[in-house]
Design a protein around this motif. Structure first.
Motif, PDB file in Angstrom:
ATOM      1  N   UNK A   1     -11.452 -12.999  -2.626  1.00 14.27           N
ATOM      2  CA  UNK A   1     -10.771 -13.590  -3.751  1.00 14.27           C
ATOM      3  C   UNK A   1      -9.603 -14.423  -3.228  1.00 14.27           C
ATOM      4  N   UNK A   2      -9.365 -15.540  -3.876  1.00 10.32           N
ATOM      5  CA  UNK A   2      -8.259 -16.412  -3.530  1.00 10.32           C
ATOM      6  C   UNK A   2      -7.672 -16.958  -4.826  1.00 10.32           C
ATOM      7  N   UNK A   3      -6.355 -16.837  -5.008  1.00 10.67           N
ATOM      8  CA  UNK A   3      -5.729 -17.253  -6.259  1.00 10.67           C
ATOM      9  C   UNK A   3      -5.196 -16.038  -6.993  1.00 10.67           C
ATOM     10  N   UNK A   4      -5.242 -16.071  -8.325  1.00 10.93           N
ATOM     11  CA  UNK A   4      -4.738 -14.958  -9.137  1.00 10.93           C
ATOM     12  C   UNK A   4      -5.866 -14.002  -9.492  1.00 10.93           C
ATOM     13  N   UNK A   5      -5.500 -12.707  -9.610  1.00 14.03           N
ATOM     14  CA  UNK A   5      -6.520 -11.741  -9.963  1.00 14.03           C
ATOM     15  C   UNK A   5      -5.949 -10.355 -10.174  1.00 14.03           C
ATOM     16  N   UNK A   6      -6.862  -9.395 -10.351  1.00 15.68           N
ATOM     17  CA  UNK A   6      -6.513  -7.996 -10.591  1.00 15.68           C
ATOM     18  C   UNK A   6      -7.329  -7.132  -9.642  1.00 15.68           C
ATOM     19  N   UNK A   7      -6.668  -6.167  -9.017  1.00 16.81           N
ATOM     20  CA  UNK A   7      -7.337  -5.229  -8.128  1.00 16.81           C
ATOM     21  C   UNK A   7      -6.973  -3.827  -8.585  1.00 16.81           C
ATOM     22  N   UNK A   8      -7.982  -3.044  -8.935  1.00 14.81           N
ATOM     23  CA  UNK A   8      -7.751  -1.673  -9.388  1.00 14.81           C
ATOM     24  C   UNK A   8      -8.302  -0.706  -8.359  1.00 14.81           C
ATOM     25  N   UNK A   9      -7.481   0.282  -8.005  1.00 12.89           N
ATOM     26  CA  UNK A   9      -7.908   1.308  -7.051  1.00 12.89           C
ATOM     27  C   UNK A   9      -7.542   2.672  -7.617  1.00 12.89           C
ATOM     28  N   UNK A  10      -7.822   3.708  -6.853  1.00 10.36           N
ATOM     29  CA  UNK A  10      -7.497   5.066  -7.276  1.00 10.36           C
ATOM     30  C   UNK A  10      -5.993   5.226  -7.506  1.00 10.36           C
ATOM     31  N   UNK A  11      -5.162   4.546  -6.683  1.00 12.69           N
ATOM     32  CA  UNK A  11      -3.711   4.693  -6.753  1.00 12.69           C
ATOM     33  C   UNK A  11      -3.065   3.899  -7.880  1.00 12.69           C
ATOM     34  N   UNK A  12      -3.729   2.851  -8.349  1.00  8.69           N
ATOM     35  CA  UNK A  12      -3.135   2.032  -9.409  1.00  8.69           C
ATOM     36  C   UNK A  12      -3.757   0.659  -9.488  1.00  8.69           C
ATOM     37  N   UNK A  13      -3.002  -0.291 -10.061  1.00  6.01           N
ATOM     38  CA  UNK A  13      -3.518  -1.635 -10.283  1.00  6.01           C
ATOM     39  C   UNK A  13      -2.533  -2.683  -9.777  1.00  6.01           C
ATOM     40  N   UNK A  30       1.226  -1.469 -10.221  1.00 11.13           N
ATOM     41  CA  UNK A  30       1.538  -0.387 -11.148  1.00 11.13           C
ATOM     42  C   UNK A  30       0.772   0.852 -10.688  1.00 11.13           C
ATOM     43  N   UNK A  31       1.524   1.898 -10.289  1.00  7.41           N
ATOM     44  CA  UNK A  31       0.905   3.134  -9.828  1.00  7.41           C
ATOM     45  C   UNK A  31       0.384   3.938 -11.014  1.00  7.41           C
ATOM     46  N   UNK A  32      -0.524   4.861 -10.766  1.00  8.26           N
ATOM     47  CA  UNK A  32      -1.118   5.679 -11.828  1.00  8.26           C
ATOM     48  C   UNK A  32      -0.077   6.465 -12.614  1.00  8.26           C
ATOM     49  N   UNK A  33       1.024   6.845 -11.939  1.00  8.97           N
ATOM     50  CA  UNK A  33       2.063   7.625 -12.632  1.00  8.97           C
ATOM     51  C   UNK A  33       3.034   6.754 -13.425  1.00  8.97           C
ATOM     52  N   UNK A  35       4.971   4.260 -12.140  1.00  6.12           N
ATOM     53  CA  UNK A  35       5.928   3.564 -11.291  1.00  6.12           C
ATOM     54  C   UNK A  35       5.422   2.153 -11.016  1.00  6.12           C
ATOM     55  N   UNK A  36       6.367   1.224 -10.854  1.00 10.50           N
ATOM     56  CA  UNK A  36       6.006  -0.180 -10.661  1.00 10.50           C
ATOM     57  C   UNK A  36       6.648  -0.706  -9.387  1.00 10.50           C
ATOM     58  N   UNK A  37       5.876  -1.419  -8.557  1.00 13.47           N
ATOM     59  CA  UNK A  37       6.407  -2.111  -7.396  1.00 13.47           C
ATOM     60  C   UNK A  37       6.091  -3.583  -7.551  1.00 13.47           C
ATOM     61  N   UNK A  38       7.135  -4.407  -7.525  1.00 13.85           N
ATOM     62  CA  UNK A  38       6.955  -5.841  -7.681  1.00 13.85           C
ATOM     63  C   UNK A  38       6.835  -6.505  -6.321  1.00 13.85           C
ATOM     64  N   UNK A  39       6.126  -7.596  -6.268  1.00 11.40           N
ATOM     65  CA  UNK A  39       5.930  -8.329  -5.028  1.00 11.40           C
ATOM     66  C   UNK A  39       7.185  -8.928  -4.446  1.00 11.40           C
ATOM     67  N   UNK A  40       8.224  -9.074  -5.243  1.00 12.51           N
ATOM     68  CA  UNK A  40       9.461  -9.657  -4.741  1.00 12.51           C
ATOM     69  C   UNK A  40      10.406  -8.628  -4.148  1.00 12.51           C
ATOM     70  N   UNK A  41       9.996  -7.431  -3.940  1.00 14.26           N
ATOM     71  CA  UNK A  41      10.829  -6.428  -3.315  1.00 14.26           C
ATOM     72  C   UNK A  41      11.673  -5.636  -4.292  1.00 14.26           C
ATOM     73  N   UNK A  42      11.141  -5.411  -5.492  1.00 12.44           N
ATOM     74  CA  UNK A  42      11.855  -4.521  -6.397  1.00 12.44           C
ATOM     75  C   UNK A  42      10.945  -3.348  -6.732  1.00 12.44           C
ATOM     76  N   UNK A  43      11.566  -2.198  -6.874  1.00  9.84           N
ATOM     77  CA  UNK A  43      10.838  -0.975  -7.151  1.00  9.84           C
ATOM     78  C   UNK A  43      11.571  -0.258  -8.278  1.00  9.84           C
ATOM     79  N   UNK A  44      10.858   0.037  -9.357  1.00  4.77           N
ATOM     80  CA  UNK A  44      11.460   0.689 -10.511  1.00  4.77           C
ATOM     81  C   UNK A  44      10.738   2.013 -10.746  1.00  4.77           C
ATOM     82  N   UNK A  45      11.516   3.105 -10.818  1.00  7.58           N
ATOM     83  CA  UNK A  45      10.929   4.409 -11.126  1.00  7.58           C
ATOM     84  C   UNK A  45      11.958   5.252 -11.865  1.00  7.58           C
ATOM     85  N   UNK A  46      11.693   6.526 -12.050  1.00 10.81           N
ATOM     86  CA  UNK A  46      12.603   7.399 -12.791  1.00 10.81           C
ATOM     87  C   UNK A  46      13.980   7.525 -12.136  1.00 10.81           C
TER      88      UNK A  46
END
Length: 129
Positions: A1-13, A30-33, A35-46
């Motif tokens: 794949x090249x460009x924009x898309x979605x990849x879903x795995x056991x750990x998240x999307x 976006x993890x299954x629980x 939690x979100x990790x952004x590509x620009x180096x930000x991580x948001x959780x509880x």
């Protein structure tokens, strides 16, 4: 794949940009629980919001963590651990700037109290020596 898309795995999307079938560029994981990790180096959780360098999905390098408790740490990280030089601002107005090891004040550091008093000392595993 090249460009924009979605990849879903056991750990998240992962939603974002791809190059040669791998996440590359801007995106968000976006993890299954929830939690979100952004590509620009930000991580948001509880625990709060982290902005900075990430390596293998962990805080690593230089970054700033604003905890949900109101405490703020801006400094160096290794594998999600405060390690190296940093500045910590506590809720009571006190500040520590100096060396940390395994999340604790360790080595030379300066404490500035909320009332303006300041002292420099050596610390060993979080305790002034």
């Amino acid at each position: 794949m090249h460009g924009n898309g979605v990849l879903t795995s056991y750990e998240g999307t992962y939603i974002g940009q791809f190059r040669n079938d791998k996440p590359h560029g801007k995106g968000q994981y976006v993890f299954r629980d929830g939690d979100v990790m952004h590509g620009h180096g930000s991580l948001v959780d509880d625990n709060g919001t982290y902005v900075g360098q990430l390596k293998n999905d962990k805080k690593c390098g230089r970054g700033k963590m604003e905890y949900s408790t109101g405490v703020v740490y801006d400094g160096e990280w290794v594998n999600d651990i405060k390690q190296g030089h940093g500045v910590c601002h506590w809720n009571d107005g006190d500040t520590y700037e100096g060396s940390l090891e395994f999340n604790l004040q360790h080595g030379q550091g300066t404490v500035t109290l909320a009332n303006g008093q300041k002292f420099t000392a050596k610390f060993y595993r979080g305790k002034k020596v």
